[in-house]
Design a protein around this motif. Sequence first.
Motif, PDB file in Angstrom:
ATOM      1  N   SER A 122     -52.602 -22.823  16.130  1.00 55.63           N
ATOM      2  CA  SER A 122     -52.943 -24.112  15.532  1.00 55.63           C
ATOM      3  C   SER A 122     -53.341 -23.933  14.069  1.00 55.63           C
ATOM      4  O   SER A 122     -52.939 -24.725  13.197  1.00 55.63           O
ATOM      5  CB  SER A 122     -54.075 -24.769  16.315  1.00 55.63           C
ATOM      6  N   LEU A 123     -54.107 -22.882  13.797  1.00 54.79           N
ATOM      7  CA  LEU A 123     -54.497 -22.598  12.416  1.00 54.79           C
ATOM      8  C   LEU A 123     -53.285 -22.207  11.571  1.00 54.79           C
ATOM      9  O   LEU A 123     -53.155 -22.655  10.416  1.00 54.79           O
ATOM     10  CB  LEU A 123     -55.537 -21.472  12.400  1.00 54.79           C
ATOM     11  N   LEU A 124     -52.394 -21.400  12.144  1.00 52.20           N
ATOM     12  CA  LEU A 124     -51.179 -21.027  11.412  1.00 52.20           C
ATOM     13  C   LEU A 124     -50.315 -22.251  11.109  1.00 52.20           C
ATOM     14  O   LEU A 124     -49.684 -22.336  10.042  1.00 52.20           O
ATOM     15  CB  LEU A 124     -50.382 -20.009  12.229  1.00 52.20           C
ATOM     16  N   HIS A 125     -50.279 -23.187  12.056  1.00 51.31           N
ATOM     17  CA  HIS A 125     -49.503 -24.416  11.841  1.00 51.31           C
ATOM     18  C   HIS A 125     -50.064 -25.227  10.678  1.00 51.31           C
ATOM     19  O   HIS A 125     -49.309 -25.749   9.844  1.00 51.31           O
ATOM     20  CB  HIS A 125     -49.510 -25.249  13.118  1.00 51.31           C
ATOM     21  N   HIS A 126     -51.395 -25.321  10.574  1.00 59.07           N
ATOM     22  CA  HIS A 126     -52.005 -26.055   9.475  1.00 59.07           C
ATOM     23  C   HIS A 126     -51.794 -25.350   8.139  1.00 59.07           C
ATOM     24  O   HIS A 126     -51.792 -26.004   7.086  1.00 59.07           O
ATOM     25  CB  HIS A 126     -53.501 -26.244   9.729  1.00 59.07           C
ATOM     26  N   LEU A 127     -51.607 -24.040   8.183  1.00 58.57           N
ATOM     27  CA  LEU A 127     -51.346 -23.290   6.957  1.00 58.57           C
ATOM     28  C   LEU A 127     -49.870 -23.263   6.600  1.00 58.57           C
ATOM     29  O   LEU A 127     -49.482 -22.645   5.590  1.00 58.57           O
ATOM     30  CB  LEU A 127     -51.870 -21.849   7.103  1.00 58.57           C
ATOM     31  N   GLY A 128     -49.039 -23.883   7.413  1.00 58.78           N
ATOM     32  CA  GLY A 128     -47.614 -23.926   7.142  1.00 58.78           C
ATOM     33  C   GLY A 128     -46.868 -22.671   7.551  1.00 58.78           C
ATOM     34  O   GLY A 128     -45.745 -22.434   7.076  1.00 58.78           O
ATOM     35  N   LEU A 129     -47.449 -21.866   8.437  1.00 56.83           N
ATOM     36  CA  LEU A 129     -46.819 -20.632   8.889  1.00 56.83           C
ATOM     37  C   LEU A 129     -46.244 -20.826  10.281  1.00 56.83           C
ATOM     38  O   LEU A 129     -46.693 -21.675  11.048  1.00 56.83           O
ATOM     39  CB  LEU A 129     -47.844 -19.485   8.890  1.00 56.83           C
ATOM     40  N   SER A 130     -45.244 -20.035  10.596  1.00 53.06           N
ATOM     41  CA  SER A 130     -44.605 -20.141  11.901  1.00 53.06           C
ATOM     42  C   SER A 130     -45.516 -19.597  12.988  1.00 53.06           C
ATOM     43  O   SER A 130     -46.283 -18.646  12.754  1.00 53.06           O
ATOM     44  CB  SER A 130     -43.281 -19.380  11.908  1.00 53.06           C
TER      45      SER A 130
END
Length: 315
Positions: A154-162
């Motif tokens: 979820s954190l990676l998604h908010h950072l724009g990472l896969s």
Amino acid sequence: MPGLPAPITVSRSPGVRRGNRRRRRETASAWAYISPSVLIILGLGVVPVVWSLLLSFQADDLVTPSRLVGLDNYHALAKDPHFAQAVVNTLLYTVLYVPLSIVFGLLLALALNRRIRFIGLYRTLFFVPFIISATAQGVLFSFILDPQFGVANSLLHHLGLSPQGFLSDPGQALLVLVGITLWSGTGFCVVVYLAALQDVPPSLVEAARLDGAGRWQVLRHVTLPAITPMTVFLLLWQVINSLQVFDLVYVTTKGGPLGSTTVIVYFIWEQAFKNFTAGYGAAAAYVLAIALLVIAVGVRVLRRPGRRRAAEVSR
């Protein structure tokens, strides 16, 4: 014979006899007190070791009568690709975890070995993960690193990472386990190094600074040699712990995916209690025991020069 003096007989005084009786009673009382502990140690320590050694030379499924097979279990281990993979995974885990935990522990201990506000709180916070059981750590990080609903993705998604597979990805699972263990195991190294750093004679540090030594030179030529015995102890301790890792693997990955996190102890458990080949599992356990013994003896031999250097520094 005539001319020879009569032999001298020494009679024990009543005080000496009473003292001997008292010592015998004290010895009997001492054995009466410690005998339960001795029996427990023999029953839970020595007997299982001997029984498992005999079991490693047998074909035993823990249900039907066993039969003697000699060294066949050990020969089969040498040809088993699953055991070879478990050995490689365990060695890779050890090579990654042990140096990183020691280096991070030393750096954090150096940072915490000073008088600042709330230093006791900081030291406690770094040590708290160590006292959390491996089972609790596994459950916690299984939720955090869940590929679909975990906080990490979820954190990676908010950072724009896969999103990442973490524990479900064969290429990442073992590295993730190393990271989880570093989070918990580094705190022990920090505490041990803090104790060692506070035991370094301040006079040596002050003398080195008066001679013009900088911070790096004091660390290299005074501090590190003085804490060498603790470094050797941590090296041995962390290697033994990493070779015996099981709880975290069992809770998080069950040796998967595709056997990428199957370590030796999990392989032993799987053979003995899942595949019901107890003799084969006991043979694998004794291979691990011999490896640990060799490591312990080797570290002890290497520790002697370190003791001499530490003694010379303390002088």
